[in-house]
Design a protein around this motif. Sequence first.
Motif, PDB file in Angstrom:
ATOM      1  N   THR A  70     -11.309  -5.977 -35.607  1.00  0.00           N
ATOM      2  CA  THR A  70      -9.906  -6.098 -35.208  1.00  0.00           C
ATOM      3  C   THR A  70      -9.578  -5.098 -34.099  1.00  0.00           C
ATOM      4  N   GLU A  71     -10.578  -4.325 -33.685  1.00  0.00           N
ATOM      5  CA  GLU A  71     -10.386  -3.309 -32.650  1.00  0.00           C
ATOM      6  C   GLU A  71     -11.035  -3.691 -31.327  1.00  0.00           C
ATOM      7  N   GLN A  72     -12.004  -4.601 -31.366  1.00  0.00           N
ATOM      8  CA  GLN A  72     -12.688  -5.075 -30.154  1.00  0.00           C
ATOM      9  C   GLN A  72     -12.517  -6.587 -30.036  1.00  0.00           C
ATOM     10  N   ASP A  73     -12.384  -7.057 -28.812  1.00  0.00           N
ATOM     11  CA  ASP A  73     -12.257  -8.500 -28.584  1.00  0.00           C
ATOM     12  C   ASP A  73     -13.498  -9.241 -29.057  1.00  0.00           C
ATOM     13  N   SER A  74     -13.275 -10.424 -29.590  1.00  0.00           N
ATOM     14  CA  SER A  74     -14.353 -11.380 -29.807  1.00  0.00           C
ATOM     15  C   SER A  74     -14.593 -12.150 -28.521  1.00  0.00           C
ATOM     16  N   LEU A  75     -15.727 -12.835 -28.461  1.00  0.00           N
ATOM     17  CA  LEU A  75     -16.052 -13.705 -27.337  1.00  0.00           C
ATOM     18  C   LEU A  75     -16.404 -15.084 -27.889  1.00  0.00           C
ATOM     19  N   VAL A  76     -15.773 -16.114 -27.324  1.00  0.00           N
ATOM     20  CA  VAL A  76     -16.108 -17.495 -27.688  1.00  0.00           C
ATOM     21  C   VAL A  76     -16.588 -18.195 -26.418  1.00  0.00           C
ATOM     22  N   MET A  77     -17.803 -18.757 -26.476  1.00  0.00           N
ATOM     23  CA  MET A  77     -18.413 -19.411 -25.318  1.00  0.00           C
ATOM     24  C   MET A  77     -18.449 -20.917 -25.517  1.00  0.00           C
ATOM     25  N   PHE A  78     -17.985 -21.645 -24.510  1.00  0.00           N
ATOM     26  CA  PHE A  78     -17.984 -23.100 -24.539  1.00  0.00           C
ATOM     27  C   PHE A  78     -18.892 -23.619 -23.426  1.00  0.00           C
ATOM     28  N   GLN A  79     -19.831 -24.484 -23.799  1.00  0.00           N
ATOM     29  CA  GLN A  79     -20.830 -24.994 -22.867  1.00  0.00           C
ATOM     30  C   GLN A  79     -20.481 -26.408 -22.427  1.00  0.00           C
ATOM     31  N   GLY A  80     -20.347 -26.613 -21.111  1.00  0.00           N
ATOM     32  CA  GLY A  80     -20.138 -27.941 -20.564  1.00  0.00           C
ATOM     33  C   GLY A  80     -21.451 -28.575 -20.167  1.00  0.00           C
ATOM     34  N   PRO A  81     -21.417 -29.578 -19.284  1.00  0.00           N
ATOM     35  CA  PRO A  81     -22.655 -30.218 -18.826  1.00  0.00           C
ATOM     36  C   PRO A  81     -23.601 -29.201 -18.187  1.00  0.00           C
ATOM     37  N   GLN A  82     -24.912 -29.405 -18.373  1.00  0.00           N
ATOM     38  CA  GLN A  82     -25.903 -28.484 -17.821  1.00  0.00           C
ATOM     39  C   GLN A  82     -27.220 -29.218 -17.634  1.00  0.00           C
ATOM     40  N   SER A  83     -28.002 -28.749 -16.669  1.00  0.00           N
ATOM     41  CA  SER A  83     -29.301 -29.384 -16.435  1.00  0.00           C
ATOM     42  C   SER A  83     -30.168 -28.547 -15.505  1.00  0.00           C
ATOM     43  N   TYR A  84     -31.453 -28.673 -15.673  1.00  0.00           N
ATOM     44  CA  TYR A  84     -32.436 -28.163 -14.717  1.00  0.00           C
ATOM     45  C   TYR A  84     -32.324 -28.975 -13.423  1.00  0.00           C
ATOM     46  N   ILE A  85     -32.418 -28.288 -12.289  1.00  0.00           N
ATOM     47  CA  ILE A  85     -32.348 -28.946 -10.985  1.00  0.00           C
ATOM     48  C   ILE A  85     -33.685 -28.770 -10.278  1.00  0.00           C
TER      49      ILE A  85
END
Length: 211
Positions: A70-85
């Motif tokens: 409750t003293e440090q921010d959490s991090l939430v990561m959301f992944q969209g489209p991705q690919s090897y090029i």
Amino acid sequence: MYIPPYHAETDLDTVQSLIDAQPLGAWVTLSPDGLIANHIPFILDRSRGEFGVLRAHVSRANTVWQRFSTEQDSLVMFQGPQSYITPSWYPTRLSEGKVVPTWNYAVVHAHGRPRAIEDPRWILQLLKDLTEHSEAGQAMPWKVADAPQEFIERLARAVVGIEIPITKLQGKWKLSQDEAMPDRLGTVAGLAALGDANSLALARLVEEQIK
């Protein structure tokens, strides 16, 4: 997150829309024993705060709701489209040869301090909102009310609500912006030729950056 200026996505609606489209977030928070990571679906309430509020639930048996910082921010990561090029999509490989593979993707990082919610009415409303959002594309959407009330109430008692007011929201759209134009167009064509939903979505994003 490292974001070169040409990869930064600063349009709030665009960033929030990725969360709506890809709601399964990787939630990382600090606990007394170190980092805890959980993958859970979130729903974004855009009407609250500068960047919105993330809402979700976890199993009561998952002690993250008792151990998150409750003293440090959490991090939430959301992944969209991705690919090897692959460089094989680049016309300049024939004329110059100075090409290498890369990886294209769109991601959102949301920061904020979470709170746990045990109010049964709040949790029930969250379950309804999550279901409505997730079922929107179905031909015959299922509703929480379709199940017996006692059954739903029993399941709701087995979860704890999580709410994270977003204090910082970052979008990184790494979409070949630093490549030569022929190679960017080649990337669009190469991704489109793969034909799967992820590749087509990424091709559209690369094309939008070109336009």
